[in-house]
Enzyme design. Sequence first.
Site, PDB file in Angstrom:
ATOM      1  N   SER A 137     -19.881 -11.004 -35.698  1.00  0.00           N
ATOM      2  CA  SER A 137     -20.557 -10.163 -34.688  1.00  0.00           C
ATOM      3  C   SER A 137     -19.722 -10.155 -33.415  1.00  0.00           C
ATOM      4  CB  SER A 137     -21.938 -10.749 -34.385  1.00  0.00           C
ATOM      5  OG  SER A 137     -22.505 -10.106 -33.266  1.00  0.00           O
ATOM      6  N   TYR A 151     -27.242 -18.146 -32.416  1.00  0.00           N
ATOM      7  CA  TYR A 151     -26.566 -17.071 -33.161  1.00  0.00           C
ATOM      8  C   TYR A 151     -25.114 -16.918 -32.689  1.00  0.00           C
ATOM      9  CZ  TYR A 151     -25.843 -12.217 -34.884  1.00  0.00           C
ATOM     10  OH  TYR A 151     -25.377 -11.076 -35.502  1.00  0.00           O
TER      11      TYR A 151
HETATM   12  N1  LIG Z   1     -27.293  -4.977 -37.323  1.00  0.00           N
HETATM   13  C1  LIG Z   1     -26.568  -5.332 -36.283  1.00  0.00           C
HETATM   14  O1  LIG Z   1     -26.721  -4.770 -35.177  1.00  0.00           O
HETATM   15  C2  LIG Z   1     -25.503  -6.390 -36.423  1.00  0.00           C
HETATM   16  C3  LIG Z   1     -24.598  -6.539 -35.374  1.00  0.00           C
HETATM   17  C4  LIG Z   1     -23.620  -7.504 -35.477  1.00  0.00           C
HETATM   18  C5  LIG Z   1     -23.545  -8.305 -36.593  1.00  0.00           C
HETATM   19  N2  LIG Z   1     -24.443  -8.139 -37.594  1.00  0.00           N
HETATM   20  C6  LIG Z   1     -24.324  -9.034 -38.748  1.00  0.00           C
HETATM   21  O2  LIG Z   1     -24.364  -8.283 -39.933  1.00  0.00           O
HETATM   22  C7  LIG Z   1     -24.943  -9.063 -40.983  1.00  0.00           C
HETATM   23  C8  LIG Z   1     -26.048  -8.269 -41.635  1.00  0.00           C
HETATM   24  O3  LIG Z   1     -26.994  -7.900 -40.652  1.00  0.00           O
HETATM   25  P1  LIG Z   1     -28.042  -6.733 -40.888  1.00  0.00           P
HETATM   26  O4  LIG Z   1     -28.308  -6.120 -39.585  1.00  0.00           O
HETATM   27  O5  LIG Z   1     -27.605  -5.906 -42.021  1.00  0.00           O
HETATM   28  O6  LIG Z   1     -29.320  -7.623 -41.239  1.00  0.00           O
HETATM   29  P2  LIG Z   1     -30.474  -7.426 -42.310  1.00  0.00           P
HETATM   30  O7  LIG Z   1     -31.616  -8.208 -41.807  1.00  0.00           O
HETATM   31  O8  LIG Z   1     -30.670  -5.989 -42.613  1.00  0.00           O
HETATM   32  O9  LIG Z   1     -29.852  -8.125 -43.597  1.00  0.00           O
HETATM   33  C9  LIG Z   1     -29.730  -9.502 -43.684  1.00  0.00           C
HETATM   34  C10 LIG Z   1     -30.072  -9.904 -45.098  1.00  0.00           C
HETATM   35  O10 LIG Z   1     -29.914 -11.316 -45.199  1.00  0.00           O
HETATM   36  C11 LIG Z   1     -30.994 -11.790 -46.001  1.00  0.00           C
HETATM   37  N3  LIG Z   1     -31.271 -13.192 -45.717  1.00  0.00           N
HETATM   38  C12 LIG Z   1     -31.862 -13.712 -44.609  1.00  0.00           C
HETATM   39  N4  LIG Z   1     -32.016 -15.040 -44.748  1.00  0.00           N
HETATM   40  C13 LIG Z   1     -31.523 -15.362 -45.967  1.00  0.00           C
HETATM   41  C14 LIG Z   1     -31.422 -16.576 -46.687  1.00  0.00           C
HETATM   42  N5  LIG Z   1     -31.858 -17.743 -46.173  1.00  0.00           N
HETATM   43  N6  LIG Z   1     -30.874 -16.539 -47.922  1.00  0.00           N
HETATM   44  C15 LIG Z   1     -30.444 -15.375 -48.457  1.00  0.00           C
HETATM   45  N7  LIG Z   1     -30.521 -14.189 -47.825  1.00  0.00           N
HETATM   46  C16 LIG Z   1     -31.057 -14.195 -46.591  1.00  0.00           C
HETATM   47  C17 LIG Z   1     -32.166 -10.908 -45.613  1.00  0.00           C
HETATM   48  O11 LIG Z   1     -33.207 -10.968 -46.569  1.00  0.00           O
HETATM   49  C18 LIG Z   1     -31.523  -9.555 -45.485  1.00  0.00           C
HETATM   50  O12 LIG Z   1     -31.544  -8.834 -46.691  1.00  0.00           O
HETATM   51  C19 LIG Z   1     -25.438 -10.347 -40.337  1.00  0.00           C
HETATM   52  O13 LIG Z   1     -24.507 -11.381 -40.586  1.00  0.00           O
HETATM   53  C20 LIG Z   1     -25.479 -10.017 -38.853  1.00  0.00           C
HETATM   54  O14 LIG Z   1     -25.261 -11.145 -38.044  1.00  0.00           O
HETATM   55  C21 LIG Z   1     -25.427  -7.196 -37.541  1.00  0.00           C
END
Ligand SMILES: NC(=O)c1ccc[n+]([C@@H]2O[C@H](COP(=O)([O-])OP(=O)(O)OC[C@H]3O[C@@H](n4cnc5c(N)ncnc54)[C@H](O)[C@@H]3O)[C@@H](O)[C@H]2O)c1
Length: 276
Positions: A137, A151
């Site tokens: 991130s 985080y």
């Molecule tokens: N969406 C954003 O704005 C953003 C920005 C920067 C970084 N990210 C990073 O991108 C990645 C995905 O984020 P996203 O926005 O798609 O999130 P999301 O919540 O849509 O997806 C995350 C997934 O991880 C799964 N998960 C959570 N805990 C878990 C566990 N203990 N075991 C197995 N699976 C588990 C959830 O069920 C979910 O399907 C993350 O690493 C996040 O830090 C997202």
Amino acid sequence: MKHRTVVVTGASKGIGRASSLKLASDGYDLVVTDILDLSGTVADIRKTGVTVNGVRGDISNPATIEKIGKKIDETDSKVIGLVNSAFSMASKPFLRLNDDDWDHTFNVSFFATVKLCRKVIPMMLKVGGGSIVNISSVHALAAGDVNSAAYDAAKAAMNALTRSLAMEFGPENIRVNSILPGLVTSERIIEWKREDPLGFSASESTHALRRAGTPEEIAEAVSFLISERSSFITGSSMLVDGGQMASINETAALNIVRNSALLGGRNARNHSGKRR
Ligand SMILES: NC(=O)c1ccc[n+]([C@@H]2O[C@H](COP(=O)([O-])OP(=O)(O)OC[C@H]3O[C@@H](n4cnc5c(N)ncnc54)[C@H](O)[C@@H]3O)[C@@H](O)[C@H]2O)c1
């Protein structure tokens, strides 16, 4: 001839799901994993004609890592890719984060990546190399709001791990890179937009492109880094952030005002923590 398999964590939703679908359309077989139901992702991947296996479980539980390893062993396919996208975070101001909060955030968002790399890298070594993509991130580089200390630290650790693994396994043709997304419209972010439209648009305005990205836009970068098209890229932290990190973010002032209200008026200059 053996097919090529990529493992994707957090594949039920958001960036993990979009990355799985993009990699399937690229022709890779998939092992997808999530703590939530994966049947939608699995069904959509199947439509592309590649082989897919789903492993449902908590990624911070060693038993889930073992199950993923077994699933890879069972498939007549060589594992050449790993995408670590699953995450979870305790979202609280620093003084309210307890040990369980820190453990939970690091276990899911960092140590699961360590453990899965430890499982998958020996398999990659056997087949002559591979590519690992860690979804980090912009929070690895710059602090988020008052609720994101755990985080931010977990994502910074992920970037450090990326560099160390790149150095250690580069000679064995295993490349390791991080992607640093800006704001991305996964379902939970769309939910946040509904609850807090002002916060969402303030965050969007900190991006040079003045908008959030989509999971599919992050999946494009994942596809590139998994593929041989990126054969000379390793150890990198690739910003896919719509230019969020390109500016000093004067518009973030709005967030600072909001955070100050959240902390009951305590502001950044008041190091004693006394409320005004
Ligand atoms: N969406 C954003 O704005 C953003 C920005 C920067 C970084 N990210 C990073 O991108 C990645 C995905 O984020 P996203 O926005 O798609 O999130 P999301 O919540 O849509 O997806 C995350 C997934 O991880 C799964 N998960 C959570 N805990 C878990 C566990 N203990 N075991 C197995 N699976 C588990 C959830 O069920 C979910 O399907 C993350 O690493 C996040 O830090 C997202």
